[in-house]
Design a protein around this motif. Structure first.
Motif, PDB file in Angstrom:
ATOM      1  N   ALA A  84       0.846  -1.193   0.000  1.00  0.00           N
ATOM      2  CA  ALA A  84       0.000   0.000   0.000  1.00  0.00           C
ATOM      3  C   ALA A  84       0.880   1.242   0.000  1.00  0.00           C
ATOM      4  N   PRO A  85       0.642   2.158  -0.946  1.00  0.00           N
ATOM      5  CA  PRO A  85       1.467   3.361  -0.987  1.00  0.00           C
ATOM      6  C   PRO A  85       1.240   4.238   0.241  1.00  0.00           C
ATOM      7  N   ILE A  86       2.252   4.995   0.584  1.00  0.00           N
ATOM      8  CA  ILE A  86       2.120   5.955   1.682  1.00  0.00           C
ATOM      9  C   ILE A  86       2.397   7.337   1.117  1.00  0.00           C
ATOM     10  N   ASP A  87       1.873   8.341   1.805  1.00  0.00           N
ATOM     11  CA  ASP A  87       2.245   9.714   1.469  1.00  0.00           C
ATOM     12  C   ASP A  87       2.660  10.419   2.753  1.00  0.00           C
ATOM     13  N   GLY A  88       2.668  11.715   2.750  1.00  0.00           N
ATOM     14  CA  GLY A  88       3.123  12.461   3.924  1.00  0.00           C
ATOM     15  C   GLY A  88       2.238  12.259   5.146  1.00  0.00           C
ATOM     16  N   GLN A  89       1.059  11.665   4.940  1.00  0.00           N
ATOM     17  CA  GLN A  89       0.147  11.383   6.059  1.00  0.00           C
ATOM     18  C   GLN A  89       0.133   9.896   6.395  1.00  0.00           C
ATOM     19  N   GLY A  90       1.100   9.140   5.884  1.00  0.00           N
ATOM     20  CA  GLY A  90       1.146   7.709   6.171  1.00  0.00           C
ATOM     21  C   GLY A  90       0.398   6.885   5.141  1.00  0.00           C
ATOM     22  N   ILE A  91       0.009   5.691   5.528  1.00  0.00           N
ATOM     23  CA  ILE A  91      -0.610   4.749   4.588  1.00  0.00           C
ATOM     24  C   ILE A  91      -1.935   5.305   4.046  1.00  0.00           C
ATOM     25  N   ILE A  92      -2.191   5.071   2.756  1.00  0.00           N
ATOM     26  CA  ILE A  92      -3.431   5.541   2.130  1.00  0.00           C
ATOM     27  C   ILE A  92      -4.444   4.405   2.167  1.00  0.00           C
ATOM     28  N   PRO A  93      -5.517   4.556   2.932  1.00  0.00           N
ATOM     29  CA  PRO A  93      -6.493   3.465   3.063  1.00  0.00           C
ATOM     30  C   PRO A  93      -7.098   3.090   1.719  1.00  0.00           C
ATOM     31  N   ASP A  94      -7.475   1.839   1.596  1.00  0.00           N
ATOM     32  CA  ASP A  94      -8.012   1.329   0.339  1.00  0.00           C
ATOM     33  C   ASP A  94      -8.946   0.163   0.661  1.00  0.00           C
ATOM     34  N   LYS A  95      -9.580  -0.371  -0.376  1.00  0.00           N
ATOM     35  CA  LYS A  95     -10.497  -1.500  -0.152  1.00  0.00           C
ATOM     36  C   LYS A  95      -9.746  -2.813  -0.394  1.00  0.00           C
ATOM     37  N   GLU A 137      -8.396  10.738  10.531  1.00  0.00           N
ATOM     38  CA  GLU A 137      -9.399  10.256   9.594  1.00  0.00           C
ATOM     39  C   GLU A 137      -8.996   8.882   9.035  1.00  0.00           C
ATOM     40  N   ARG A 138      -7.749   8.777   8.646  1.00  0.00           N
ATOM     41  CA  ARG A 138      -7.276   7.503   8.092  1.00  0.00           C
ATOM     42  C   ARG A 138      -7.268   6.404   9.151  1.00  0.00           C
ATOM     43  N   ARG A 139      -6.955   6.789  10.391  1.00  0.00           N
ATOM     44  CA  ARG A 139      -6.998   5.786  11.464  1.00  0.00           C
ATOM     45  C   ARG A 139      -8.395   5.178  11.543  1.00  0.00           C
ATOM     46  N   GLN A 140      -9.386   6.056  11.512  1.00  0.00           N
ATOM     47  CA  GLN A 140     -10.768   5.570  11.577  1.00  0.00           C
ATOM     48  C   GLN A 140     -11.084   4.707  10.350  1.00  0.00           C
ATOM     49  N   GLN A 141     -10.554   5.090   9.201  1.00  0.00           N
ATOM     50  CA  GLN A 141     -10.815   4.318   7.985  1.00  0.00           C
ATOM     51  C   GLN A 141     -10.201   2.918   8.056  1.00  0.00           C
ATOM     52  N   LEU A 142      -8.993   2.839   8.624  1.00  0.00           N
ATOM     53  CA  LEU A 142      -8.360   1.524   8.757  1.00  0.00           C
ATOM     54  C   LEU A 142      -9.183   0.606   9.655  1.00  0.00           C
ATOM     55  N   LEU A 143      -9.682   1.176  10.758  1.00  0.00           N
ATOM     56  CA  LEU A 143     -10.487   0.362  11.677  1.00  0.00           C
ATOM     57  C   LEU A 143     -11.792  -0.068  11.015  1.00  0.00           C
ATOM     58  N   ALA A 144     -12.382   0.839  10.249  1.00  0.00           N
ATOM     59  CA  ALA A 144     -13.622   0.486   9.544  1.00  0.00           C
ATOM     60  C   ALA A 144     -13.343  -0.613   8.517  1.00  0.00           C
ATOM     61  N   TRP A 145     -12.197  -0.500   7.827  1.00  0.00           N
ATOM     62  CA  TRP A 145     -11.821  -1.540   6.866  1.00  0.00           C
ATOM     63  C   TRP A 145     -11.689  -2.903   7.553  1.00  0.00           C
ATOM     64  N   ALA A 146     -10.990  -2.906   8.710  1.00  0.00           N
ATOM     65  CA  ALA A 146     -10.790  -4.171   9.428  1.00  0.00           C
ATOM     66  C   ALA A 146     -12.128  -4.772   9.819  1.00  0.00           C
ATOM     67  N   SER A 147     -13.022  -3.919  10.265  1.00  0.00           N
ATOM     68  CA  SER A 147     -14.331  -4.395  10.694  1.00  0.00           C
ATOM     69  C   SER A 147     -15.096  -4.985   9.512  1.00  0.00           C
ATOM     70  N   GLU A 148     -15.109  -4.277   8.398  1.00  0.00           N
ATOM     71  CA  GLU A 148     -15.852  -4.749   7.222  1.00  0.00           C
ATOM     72  C   GLU A 148     -15.279  -6.045   6.660  1.00  0.00           C
ATOM     73  N   ASN A 149     -13.958  -6.182   6.741  1.00  0.00           N
ATOM     74  CA  ASN A 149     -13.311  -7.338   6.120  1.00  0.00           C
ATOM     75  C   ASN A 149     -12.964  -8.444   7.108  1.00  0.00           C
ATOM     76  N   ASN A 150     -13.420  -8.299   8.358  1.00  0.00           N
ATOM     77  CA  ASN A 150     -13.079  -9.264   9.393  1.00  0.00           C
ATOM     78  C   ASN A 150     -11.571  -9.511   9.412  1.00  0.00           C
ATOM     79  N   ALA A 151     -10.831  -8.425   9.484  1.00  0.00           N
ATOM     80  CA  ALA A 151      -9.374  -8.518   9.415  1.00  0.00           C
ATOM     81  C   ALA A 151      -8.731  -8.069  10.729  1.00  0.00           C
ATOM     82  N   LEU A 152      -7.482  -8.428  10.874  1.00  0.00           N
ATOM     83  CA  LEU A 152      -6.705  -8.004  12.036  1.00  0.00           C
ATOM     84  C   LEU A 152      -5.697  -6.938  11.611  1.00  0.00           C
ATOM     85  N   ILE A 153      -5.371  -6.048  12.539  1.00  0.00           N
ATOM     86  CA  ILE A 153      -4.357  -5.029  12.282  1.00  0.00           C
ATOM     87  C   ILE A 153      -3.193  -5.228  13.250  1.00  0.00           C
TER      88      ILE A 153
END
Lengths: 492, 492
Positions: free
Chosen positions: B247-258, B281-297
């Motif tokens: 996953a690419p990163i920019d000046g704000q860290g990892i860019i969330p994706d599906k 904002e991205r932190r919240q997006q990562l957690l939402a992604w984990a929840s939707e995909n039943n994934a671990l971080i």
């Protein structure tokens, strides 16, 4: 002062900085993130931490104090003064377990199967009786020269922390001086033509075995193990997906066979747990088998340092002309219980890949201080002096326990001839039911030992129990008391 | 005296005990198992060891002495006096490598791919010039309070070796006092509502990550990693058979994706190696992604202890309401290089299986002494005092290096904004060829740093280099000298 509250999360939802700070702290207190008596930063520190005015912080502290969450005293600081009615549950859903890999699932299933029956029984013995625990393995601690060892440890600690600029992380392979000392020791004491470059240090022999399992076992691969054998390593092979072939042992150790397998785990120098010593003919047969089947042998020499009488046979590694034997040794029986240092003597071609495997978990040793202490102890001759001393102590206990068990418990147990090691093994002579009765009677009186069992017939009908008795931690008096109690208790 | 020769092997082939003993010793000497100057047992000892008459041994010793293999002196003992013309080759065939498991093969291939170009170049710098190594990561040692630490260590060593009967092996989970201290520290300093029962101690964070890889990755599983990211852990995932999604990163860290994946490895609090801090904002997006995909971080908080300025964001773990985040921390940047202590804050449902995974390699901790020392250091407030002191020292160096790099090297590097940690990262502005030229010029002058590179376009055409500069081990003077040299060297 290191301090963190979720101020920014609250700021995103609140109308003012003051409110965000108040809610962040209050919620930390009510949710037990900040528990009773925790010291909070001064208003100046907190203001600096979150870029607030000191007035804002003082105001929030005053609000929290008025509600009883915190108390402040001049010159004393500010403390949490709120005790939540009950600990926050903090329950997590269990869905993570569905994410386990095949390895994780096998590991978990094996863990659930582990039921050492004698561990589950709570021993409550009456007045006047004493517990004697023949389960305690590992070295006797009382006779350990702790002052001598610690002097050595302190000197090495000073060397490791003396503020030099050089990084002192140590090689993945282990401390160089220790690898050297072990090579010398193996050449002299075990006849193994080991070079330091073939030796890799591990956190105990189990790390060496677990990494070997990872390096050589694919799910479905066959691995030969002894039966009865070392459950700890058998479970590691199984977790890896290996199919274990359980090779029977007799009074001469493992019985060679034409196994179809790529790996053999064997304890030829003192079979675990029976203590049988593999004879020379069978050693040659195992090596011939490995050669014919292009297989590797893991030779675990876990407990042959202390030889109480009789002859010592060559480790398989000495006879290994094709480089098919990985010899694994350990200091677990000769140092202190919390010191985990083991090693493997590897075919040169495998050193690099073992180092990679270890580095996947720890790029540099996690016990460098103790590795160096041991190296210096070995170099000074202190290690072998310690061995000589312990050999006398263990020899006396071995002889005593052996004579007592033979004299008092030979009607119930068939004792396996053994000349070395820190435990004595016997096969139960009676029925399985009688064994369970005997064990339970003894347990109720506080007498415990370790046990194993095998299926006696191929049809799986009879179960044969074996018991082994560790003596290094027990005094001679406890040994006498324990065996006498066992005889007196019997099957009533 | 511990001594072993392959007497019994020879006895099986020889006509007499005398001949067997003679050949066994002679061959040990000629094959360098017994090297020059090795002391042999006395004839009395050797006779006892192998059940021989003393006369036989004396006769054999006399034969060996007459041939020059050994020398004896009255009151001095018997020593090997033969130097083999050349060291025995002891070459092993390489067939063992064909026995490697899939894991072993992947590990070996990854190892062979590891070519840090700057490590391969031998630096030879001329007179008057000095080497400055910005590659040395880990804590600065000079300012470490070694006397204070060692006093604590000695006290714990005495407690662990005081000859009590109790076995002191420690729990697989780690020392209880340390787990407690870490829980308190995390609650106070990081806002994580951690309980000691959720914390497992590891030999550095890498052990935690490697065991997580084993527990959650099956061959073929997809794992999200940052690009650029931490090569050490990416290789561990790959060895496990995981397919990494970069996953690419920019000046704000990892860019969330599906992403379609079951595991995400992320360094939100200070991205490795760029130092970017993931926004809320991205932190919240990562957690939402984990929840939707039943994934671990896997949240690796490897280097955010030292915050030099600005605000500190909540670790993902603080925001994690579903128990999907495994928070991993370490003391590698705050203690001494040889001390490997890391930890994970686990969802309660995973504690047991992590303990099993660790126990497969080491049933009890291999660095209990240092764990206890650290626990006592933390309890006494000494750890946080040390952090405060190091924060001042690192803060000065950080500011100095940042100002110098910005002032002198901004035409070549685009520096990433960062407020914390022990290194500074910049993207190379020029072409890849120019970078290689610049690096090689600097290397020749003894100036080294760490680097990473990513493919800039999706078509894999451009390569973009990034460089990071560690400062904790360097003096302020070395920092000034190093950056000035880099500016002066340029692309000539």
């Amino acid at each position: 002062m290191q301090f963190h509250i979720p101020y920014y999360s609250y700021l995103a939802q609140c109308s003012s900085k003051r409110l965000a700070l108040y809610q962040a702290i209050r919620d930390c207190i009510t949710s037990q993130v900040l528990v009773m008596e925790t010291k909070l930063p001064s208003s100046r520190e907190l203001a600096a931490l979150y870029g607030l005015s000191r007035g804002t912080v003082s105001e929030v502290y005053a609000m929290l104090a008025s509600e009883g969450y915190i108390t402040s005293g001049v010159g004393r600081g500010t403390f949490v003064s709120f005790q939540s009615p009950k600990q926050k549950g903090n329950e997590f859903p269990r869905q993570e377990l569905h994410l386990l890999s095949d390895w994780g699932v096998r590991l978990k299933e094996l863990q659930e199967q582990q039921t050492e029956p004698s561990e589950k029984i709570k021993v409550q013995i009456g007045g006047g009786q004493r517990a004697v625990n023949f389960q305690e393995f590992g070295p006797g601690i009382q006779a350990f020269p702790d002052k001598e060892w610690n002097r050595c440890l302190y000197a090495q600690a000073r060397l490791l922390t003396n503020g030099e600029r050089r990084s002192r992380m140590g090689s993945t392979l282990g401390d160089e001086a220790l690898r050297d000392s072990i090579a010398q020791y193996l050449r002299r004491a075990r006849g193994i033509a080991a070079k330091a470059s073939q030796i890799v240090i591990f956190n105990g022999s189990k790390q060496a075995l677990a990494l070997a399992a990872h390096l050589f076992i694919n799910p479905g691969d066959h691995v030969v193990v002894e039966s009865p054998g070392y459950r700890g390593v058998i479970d590691v092979f199984r977790a890896q997906g290996g199919r274990c072939i359980h090779a029977p042992i007799d009074g001469q150790g493992i019985i060679p066979d034409k196994w179809k397998a790529k790996l053999l785990f064997v304890t030829p120098n003192r079979q675990f747990p029976t203590g049988a010593v593999l004879n020379m003919e069978r050693r040659q047969q195992l090596l011939a088998w490995a050669s014919e089947n292009n297989a590797l042998i893991l030779e675990d020499d876990y407990d042959s340092v202390f030889r109480h009488r009789g002859k010592s046979l060559e480790p398989l590694k000495v006879l290994d002309s094709e480089g098919r034997v990985i010899y694994i040794g350990s200091f677990s029986n000769t140092l202190l219980p919390h010191i985990r240092i083991g090693y493997a003597v590897l075919p040169s071609s495998l050193v690099e890949v073992f180092a990679s495997a270890k580095a996947a978990f720890e790029p540099s040793p996690s016990n460098l201080l103790e590795q160096r202490t041991l190296a210096s102890w070995m170099n000074n001759g202190q290690y072998e002096r310690h061995l000589r001393r312990m050999k006398r102590i263990y020899g006396r206990k071995f002889k005593l326990l052996r004579e007592l068990l033979t004299a008092k418990l030979s009607s119930w147990f068939q004792w396996v001839e053994g000349d070395a090691g820190l435990s004595i093994f016997g096969w139960w002579n009676g029925t399985a039911d009688q064994y369970v009765q005997f064990r339970s009677n003894c347990l109720a009186a506080g007498i415990m030992w370790s046990e194993t069992c095998i299926e006696e017939q191929a049809d799986g009908n009879g179960i044969r129990y074996g018991a082994y008795f560790y003596f290094p931690r027990l005094s001679e008096e406890e040994i006498v008391y324990g065996v006498n109690r066992m005889q007196a208790i019997g099957l009533d």
